[in-house]
Design a protein around this motif. Structure first.
Motif, mmCIF file in Angstrom:
data_model
loop_
_atom_site.group_PDB
_atom_site.id
_atom_site.type_symbol
_atom_site.label_atom_id
_atom_site.label_comp_id
_atom_site.label_asym_id
_atom_site.label_seq_id
_atom_site.Cartn_x
_atom_site.Cartn_y
_atom_site.Cartn_z
ATOM 1 N N PRO A 79 0.818 -1.221 0.000
ATOM 2 C CA PRO A 79 0.000 0.000 0.000
ATOM 3 C C PRO A 79 0.850 1.269 0.000
ATOM 4 O O PRO A 79 0.398 2.322 -0.438
ATOM 5 N N PHE A 80 2.099 1.154 0.464
ATOM 6 C CA PHE A 80 2.972 2.324 0.535
ATOM 7 C C PHE A 80 3.546 2.710 -0.827
ATOM 8 O O PHE A 80 4.073 3.810 -0.993
ATOM 9 N N ARG A 81 3.447 1.811 -1.805
ATOM 10 C CA ARG A 81 4.024 2.087 -3.117
ATOM 11 C C ARG A 81 2.995 2.069 -4.245
ATOM 12 O O ARG A 81 3.353 2.224 -5.414
ATOM 13 N N VAL A 82 1.726 1.855 -3.918
ATOM 14 C CA VAL A 82 0.696 1.777 -4.966
ATOM 15 C C VAL A 82 0.626 3.082 -5.760
ATOM 16 O O VAL A 82 0.598 3.079 -6.996
ATOM 17 N N LYS A 83 0.618 4.201 -5.055
ATOM 18 C CA LYS A 83 0.483 5.492 -5.730
ATOM 19 C C LYS A 83 1.630 5.715 -6.713
ATOM 20 O O LYS A 83 1.408 6.088 -7.875
ATOM 21 N N GLN A 84 2.865 5.475 -6.268
ATOM 22 C CA GLN A 84 4.019 5.659 -7.147
ATOM 23 C C GLN A 84 3.948 4.725 -8.349
ATOM 24 O O GLN A 84 4.212 5.124 -9.488
ATOM 25 N N THR A 85 3.548 3.470 -8.098
ATOM 26 C CA THR A 85 3.482 2.492 -9.178
ATOM 27 C C THR A 85 2.448 2.894 -10.232
ATOM 28 O O THR A 85 2.701 2.806 -11.437
ATOM 29 N N VAL A 86 1.288 3.345 -9.789
ATOM 30 C CA VAL A 86 0.246 3.760 -10.748
ATOM 31 C C VAL A 86 0.710 4.981 -11.538
ATOM 32 O O VAL A 86 0.434 5.100 -12.742
ATOM 33 N N LYS A 87 1.442 5.889 -10.898
ATOM 34 C CA LYS A 87 1.969 7.052 -11.624
ATOM 35 C C LYS A 87 2.957 6.621 -12.709
ATOM 36 O O LYS A 87 2.962 7.170 -13.813
ATOM 37 N N VAL A 88 3.788 5.636 -12.398
ATOM 38 C CA VAL A 88 4.742 5.152 -13.391
ATOM 39 C C VAL A 88 3.999 4.438 -14.521
ATOM 40 O O VAL A 88 4.366 4.564 -15.692
ATOM 41 N N ILE A 89 2.944 3.699 -14.174
ATOM 42 C CA ILE A 89 2.121 3.058 -15.207
ATOM 43 C C ILE A 89 1.543 4.120 -16.143
ATOM 44 O O ILE A 89 1.511 3.949 -17.369
ATOM 45 N N GLN A 90 1.119 5.247 -15.576
ATOM 46 C CA GLN A 90 0.594 6.342 -16.400
ATOM 47 C C GLN A 90 1.669 6.879 -17.340
ATOM 48 O O GLN A 90 1.397 7.155 -18.519
ATOM 49 N N ASP A 91 2.893 7.007 -16.838
ATOM 50 C CA ASP A 91 3.990 7.525 -17.666
ATOM 51 C C ASP A 91 4.332 6.564 -18.801
ATOM 52 O O ASP A 91 4.604 6.986 -19.918
ATOM 53 N N VAL A 92 4.341 5.280 -18.494
ATOM 54 C CA VAL A 92 4.794 4.284 -19.467
ATOM 55 C C VAL A 92 3.691 3.916 -20.450
ATOM 56 O O VAL A 92 3.937 3.764 -21.649
ATOM 57 N N PHE A 93 2.475 3.750 -19.958
ATOM 58 C CA PHE A 93 1.343 3.434 -20.827
ATOM 59 C C PHE A 93 0.700 4.772 -21.205
ATOM 60 O O PHE A 93 1.297 5.542 -21.921
ATOM 61 N N ASP A 94 -0.480 5.060 -20.739
ATOM 62 C CA ASP A 94 -1.068 6.387 -20.891
ATOM 63 C C ASP A 94 -2.235 6.482 -19.923
ATOM 64 O O ASP A 94 -2.668 5.491 -19.349
ATOM 65 N N GLU A 95 -2.750 7.686 -19.734
ATOM 66 C CA GLU A 95 -3.763 7.886 -18.689
ATOM 67 C C GLU A 95 -5.118 7.273 -19.043
ATOM 68 O O GLU A 95 -5.972 7.122 -18.181
ATOM 69 N N SER A 96 -5.316 6.888 -20.327
ATOM 70 C CA SER A 96 -6.583 6.265 -20.710
ATOM 71 C C SER A 96 -6.529 4.739 -20.616
ATOM 72 O O SER A 96 -7.535 4.060 -20.835
ATOM 73 N N HIS A 97 -5.350 4.198 -20.298
ATOM 74 C CA HIS A 97 -5.189 2.754 -20.163
ATOM 75 C C HIS A 97 -5.996 2.266 -18.964
ATOM 76 O O HIS A 97 -6.066 2.929 -17.931
ATOM 77 N N HIS A 98 -6.602 1.102 -19.073
ATOM 78 C CA HIS A 98 -7.441 0.591 -17.989
ATOM 79 C C HIS A 98 -6.629 -0.262 -17.013
ATOM 80 O O HIS A 98 -5.820 -1.098 -17.414
#
Length: 288
Positions: free
Chosen positions: A173-192
């Motif tokens: 839970p301490f790294r979920v936010k960072q991980t999702v932000k990196v997913i946004q950077d690598v994929f895109d914000e419309s990715h599900h």
């Protein structure tokens, strides 16, 4: 070469790999309880945690620790018990041993010694989260925990971005936010993506949406519990080539592979893989 006939009489004991509940004790199977009662020894990731489980089911089998920090020292001792015709069970704190938990090394060592390894079916957070996510289950890649450092995490996600499979990660839970932000950077914000937490427990929760929607939700939450992150499959690098069949009917699609020399069965399998559909759906559409 090694052929294991799991339930034939052997000159050694058997190593049982026993999954335990990931939260709800009612998910313990009758077979798992009976196995833990009947083995000579239980090797547990955390004996304090496992004692509570054994007490709940009135299991009095001797317990020994087996975890990441002592597995090398324990291995020969456990193997000797097995060679002495004693059955042993290995358990982790929750879920299936050897899946992001200790267990693989002793399984591998037992196989090298021609000792039977019997794996019981049971609780697994990754598969529960995948099915509950609603994302494609036709093909998926289980990764486990991503690297903690942002740079290494980004590099791994970039490597995985072009996988045409649903991706499954475990995360603190301490790294979920960072991980999702990196997913946004690598994929895109419309990715599900889907966040699943507290699976099988009272506060079980699925958060489904685009990366942007999920990030906005995270900003308003106090994150608790272990998370599974399910990421929609990526697009192949040559997306336009991977969708060459988009204007074909299913029958035309299958016939294309038949003309290339595949049997009808193989052609249906290839078309199903292209379209990310069950083979039976392609079979029925083609033959009807």
């Amino acid at each position: 070469m090694d052929i294991q006939k799991s339930f034939e009489q052997r000159e050694t004991g058997t190593l049982y790999v026993v999954p335990t509940p990931i939260g709800n004790l009612e998910d313990m199977t009758f077979r798992a309880i009976n196995t833990l009662k009947n083995v000579s020894l239980i090797a547990a990731e955390d004996t304090r945690h496992t004692k509570n489980l054994l007490r709940h089911f009135n299991i009095n089998t001797p317990l020994i620790s087996y975890h990441e920090h002592n597995k090398n020292a324990r291995e020969q001792m456990l193997l000797q018990h097995l060679k002495d015709k004693e059955d042993i069970a290995i358990v982790s704190d929750a879920g299936m041993p050897a899946i992001s938990d200790p267990g693989h090394d002793i399984v591998q060592a037992a196989i090298k010694e021609h000792i039977s390894v019997v794996v019981l079916p049971g609780a697994n957070a990754a598969l529960c989260a995948l099915v509950g996510s609603g994302l494609s289950t036709n093909q998926f890649t289980f990764y486990g925990f991503l690297p903690r450092k942002k740079k290494e995490k980004q590099a791994e996600l970039e490597r995985l971005r072009d996988y045409a499979t649903t991706l499954i990660f475990y995360e603190s839970p301490f790294r979920v936010k960072q991980t999702v932000k990196v997913i946004q950077d690598v994929f895109d914000e419309s990715h599900h993506i889907v966040l699943a937490r507290e699976l099988t427990k009272r506060f079980e929760e699925y958060t489904r949406g685009t990366v942007r929607e999920v990030l906005e939700w995270i900003e308003t939450q106090e994150l608790k519990g272990e998370y599974c992150i399910i990421v929609e499959k990526g697009q192949a690098k040559d997306e336009q080539l991977s969708l060459w069949w988009s204007n074909l009917t299913i029958q035309q699609h299958v016939d294309h592979y038949v003309r290339e020399g595949f049997s009808t069965k193989e052609a249906i399998k290839h078309a199903a893989s292209d379209r990310q559909l069950p083979k039976r759906t392609i079979y029925q559409a083609y033959h009807n």
